[in-house]
Enzyme design. Structure first.
Site, mmCIF file in Angstrom:
data_model
loop_
_atom_site.group_PDB
_atom_site.id
_atom_site.type_symbol
_atom_site.label_atom_id
_atom_site.label_comp_id
_atom_site.label_asym_id
_atom_site.label_seq_id
_atom_site.Cartn_x
_atom_site.Cartn_y
_atom_site.Cartn_z
ATOM 1 N N ASN A 180 51.695 3.321 39.051
ATOM 2 C CA ASN A 180 52.426 2.956 38.182
ATOM 3 C C ASN A 180 52.927 3.899 37.237
ATOM 4 O OD1 ASN A 180 53.303 1.246 36.058
ATOM 5 N ND2 ASN A 180 51.490 0.524 35.119
ATOM 6 N N LYS B 125 55.074 3.248 35.072
ATOM 7 C CA LYS B 125 55.270 2.674 33.515
ATOM 8 C C LYS B 125 56.846 3.029 33.092
ATOM 9 C CE LYS B 125 50.473 3.190 32.447
ATOM 10 N NZ LYS B 125 49.632 2.978 31.241
ATOM 11 N N HIS C 103 50.203 -6.777 33.316
ATOM 12 C CA HIS C 103 49.666 -5.554 32.762
ATOM 13 C C HIS C 103 49.504 -5.582 31.484
ATOM 14 C CE1 HIS C 103 49.192 -1.276 31.578
ATOM 15 N NE2 HIS C 103 48.974 -0.940 33.154
ATOM 16 N N GLU D 166 49.642 -3.742 29.121
ATOM 17 C CA GLU D 166 50.928 -3.460 28.138
ATOM 18 C C GLU D 166 51.764 -4.334 27.837
ATOM 19 O OE1 GLU D 166 51.758 0.454 30.033
ATOM 20 O OE2 GLU D 166 49.734 1.274 29.436
ATOM 21 N N GLU E 135 41.703 -3.820 35.060
ATOM 22 C CA GLU E 135 41.882 -2.575 34.403
ATOM 23 C C GLU E 135 41.436 -2.960 32.760
ATOM 24 O OE1 GLU E 135 45.549 -0.390 36.076
ATOM 25 O OE2 GLU E 135 46.176 -1.791 34.568
ATOM 26 N N GLY F 79 44.722 5.070 30.256
ATOM 27 C CA GLY F 79 45.355 6.119 29.238
ATOM 28 C C GLY F 79 44.370 6.882 28.231
ATOM 29 N N SER G 97 42.262 5.421 33.834
ATOM 30 C CA SER G 97 41.906 6.778 33.836
ATOM 31 C C SER G 97 41.405 7.226 35.025
ATOM 32 C CB SER G 97 41.052 7.156 32.625
ATOM 33 O OG SER G 97 41.644 6.693 31.395
HETATM 34 C C1 PEP Z 1 47.996 1.641 34.179
HETATM 35 O O1 PEP Z 1 48.824 1.996 33.676
HETATM 36 O O2 PEP Z 1 47.631 0.699 35.043
HETATM 37 C C2 PEP Z 1 46.685 2.899 34.284
HETATM 38 C C3 PEP Z 1 45.364 2.638 34.881
HETATM 39 O O3 PEP Z 1 46.927 3.857 33.436
HETATM 40 P P1 PEP Z 1 45.984 5.397 33.557
HETATM 41 O O4 PEP Z 1 45.620 5.548 34.920
HETATM 42 O O5 PEP Z 1 47.039 6.487 32.789
HETATM 43 O O6 PEP Z 1 44.790 4.984 32.635
#
Ligand code: PEP
Length: 250
Positions: free
Chosen positions: A9, A11, A93, A95, A163, A169, A209
């Protein structure tokens, strides 16, 4: 036989200059033992899909509108994404749930739209830190899964990504036992809803992460069929070792 899946992803990152990463990724895994999906921003889907043509790399998008077309300035529909070369779309997601106040009902509507357009819906769920600390994780995941998963969901047209919001992040990850507990719950709820066979075949991704350094440990956890990767998917040199770690389990 279920193929495991690594999804990236990007983003709101990426311009034309970053398409070299897509080309590198498409070349790096000519015959992978797992499925690979990369979801760049919508502005790059057409070019990324062209670069990934004739390679095992699939291109996806990060959101869609529930309607196929209409007076929705600034939005993009699932049929438009399919037409642009997308094969999947990330939905719900955290976000988007937080920044755009997306509800489970809206996520389910978007997933229905994705199904109609022939896209795989990658539906995201995850608890906040406050919910985890209040021991509400399992009830939050169960409620969000029940309400976000549309009728018509199958192992072929749907992927679920767990998630934890506090792991995205941040460099923090849940323990193996915490991931296994949530993935086990999701699998059993899917079995109640879709039947054992369909639930066993539906890919459950962990996201939050995931990096080259922790991927192998995460992929060894029960009921983890792959990962949704944010930051570490931006560069092929970081994403490729994660793909290889999943291939080692396939
Ligand atoms: C994500 O954006 O779905 C995500 C898991 O980000 P990151 O791997 O940077 O934590």
């Amino acid at each position: 036989m279920k193929r495991k899946l690594v999804a990236g992803n990007w983003k709101m990152h990426g311009t034309n200059a970053d398409l070299a990463e897509v080309a590198a990724l498409a070349r790096a895994h000519p015959d992978p033992r797992v499925d690979i999906l990369l979801c760049p921003p919508a502005t790059l889907v057409v070019q990324a899909a062209a670069l990934a043509a004739d390679s095992p790399l699939a291109i996806g998008a990060q959101d869609c509108h529930p309607a196929a077309s209409g007076a929705h300035t600034g939005d993009i529909s699932a049929p438009m994404l399919a037409d642009a070369g997308a094969r999947a779309v990330i939905l719900g997601h955290s976000e988007r749930r937080e920044n755009h106040h997306e509800s489970n009902d809206l996520v389910a509507d978007k997933a229905r739209a994705a199904q109609r357009a022939g896209l795989i819906a990658v539906i995201c769920l995850g608890e906040t830190l406050a919910e985890r600390e209040a021991a509400q994780t399992l009830e939050v995941i169960a409620a969000d899964l029940r309400a976000s998963l549309p009728e018509g969901a199958t192992a072929a047209n749907t992927v679920i990504a767990y998630e934890p919001v506090w792991a995205i992040g941040t460099g923090l990850t849940p323990t193996a036992a915490q991931i296994a507990e949530v993935h086990g719950l999701i699998r059993s709820l899917l079995a109640e809803r879709l039947g054992e066979g369909e639930a066993a075949g539906l890919r459950l991704l962990y996201g939050g992460s995931v990096k080259p350094a922790n991927a192998a440990d995460i992929f060894a956890i029960a009921d983890v069929d792959g990962a949704l990767v944010g930051g570490a998917s931006l560069k092929a040199e970081d994403f490729s070792p994660i793909i290889k770690a999943l291939e080692a389990t396939a």
